[in-house]
Design an enzyme around this catalytic site. Structure first.
Site, PDB file in Angstrom:
ATOM      1  N   HIS A 133      10.163 -25.952 106.606  1.00 28.61           N
ATOM      2  CA  HIS A 133       9.306 -24.875 107.083  1.00 28.61           C
ATOM      3  C   HIS A 133      10.087 -24.039 108.092  1.00 28.61           C
ATOM      4  O   HIS A 133      10.991 -24.545 108.775  1.00 28.61           O
ATOM      5  CB  HIS A 133       8.063 -25.444 107.758  1.00 28.61           C
ATOM      6  CG  HIS A 133       7.088 -26.075 106.818  1.00 28.61           C
ATOM      7  ND1 HIS A 133       5.806 -26.367 107.187  1.00 28.61           N
ATOM      8  CD2 HIS A 133       7.214 -26.476 105.529  1.00 28.61           C
ATOM      9  CE1 HIS A 133       5.171 -26.912 106.168  1.00 28.61           C
ATOM     10  NE2 HIS A 133       6.010 -26.996 105.153  1.00 28.61           N
ATOM     11  N   GLU A 138       9.271 -23.038 110.976  1.00 26.85           N
ATOM     12  CA  GLU A 138       9.162 -23.556 112.339  1.00 26.85           C
ATOM     13  C   GLU A 138      10.140 -24.711 112.581  1.00 26.85           C
ATOM     14  O   GLU A 138      10.798 -24.763 113.620  1.00 26.85           O
ATOM     15  CB  GLU A 138       7.731 -24.051 112.621  1.00 26.85           C
ATOM     16  CG  GLU A 138       6.666 -22.987 112.494  1.00 26.85           C
ATOM     17  CD  GLU A 138       6.020 -22.928 111.114  1.00 26.85           C
ATOM     18  OE1 GLU A 138       4.837 -22.547 111.050  1.00 26.85           O
ATOM     19  OE2 GLU A 138       6.686 -23.253 110.108  1.00 26.85           O
ATOM     20  N   CYS A 179       1.302 -25.935 110.570  1.00 22.38           N
ATOM     21  CA  CYS A 179       0.662 -27.109 109.982  1.00 22.38           C
ATOM     22  C   CYS A 179       0.796 -28.300 110.935  1.00 22.38           C
ATOM     23  O   CYS A 179       1.443 -28.210 111.985  1.00 22.38           O
ATOM     24  CB  CYS A 179       1.299 -27.433 108.630  1.00 22.38           C
ATOM     25  SG  CYS A 179       2.992 -28.064 108.760  1.00 22.38           S
TER      26      CYS A 179
END
Length: 158
Positions: free
Chosen positions: A59, A61, A89
């Site tokens: 991801h 992030e 998430c």
């Protein structure tokens, strides 16, 4: 919002996160971008690459956290702000907490997987060893539109 951060600064850095999301979009990845800032300096920027890397953990992030930790030569990202184009998430929130990021600013909520405000309130859970100041909705329309356009094309291709 901390006294030294203005809405204009948040929008500036979110625009850079959206540019990262566009890189994902152009690579046929879900368009999510993340930027980490310390003292108004960009420490890292990344885009989603789950498909390219064949890994669910790639991801934007997570990649931005790893890059920032390497640049700062520390796993602790105290005094850092992360800008993400989509509400992180549960996995990303866990990594944000463990990295000691002080502040998260995100654009669009994620009603299906968001772990900041939508499904869970992970970053503000006082039972954990670290809490993170959060702000959602910065450039929400732009980020949401990018995601809608991406998934519209995906539905047409099927």
């Amino acid at each position: 919002m901390p006294d030294n951060i203005t809405l204009a600064q948040d929008e500036y850095f979110m625009k850079l996160a959206i540019k990262e999301a566009i890189k994902s979009y152009n690579a046929d990845e879900v368009p999510i971008g993340a930027v980490i800032v310390k003292n108004n300096e960009i420490i890292s920027a990344s885009s989603n690459s789950v498909e390219k890397d064949l890994s669910v953990i790639m991801h934007a992030e997570i990649k931005a956290l790893i890059s920032a930790q390497k640049k700062l030569k520390s796993w602790r990202l105290n005094e850092c702000t992360m800008y993400a184009t989509l509400e992180p998430c549960l996995m990303c929130c866990g990594a944000i907490i463990l990295s000691r990021v002080n502040r998260l600013v995100y654009a669009a909520p994620d009603p299906k997987a968001g772990a900041v405000d939508s499904l869970y309130t992970t970053l503000s859970d006082k039972r954990l060893n670290h809490t993170v100041e959060t702000m959602g909705g910065i450039m929400e329309k732009e980020s949401s539109q990018l995601l809608k356009d991406f998934f519209k094309i995906k539905r047409i291709k099927k």
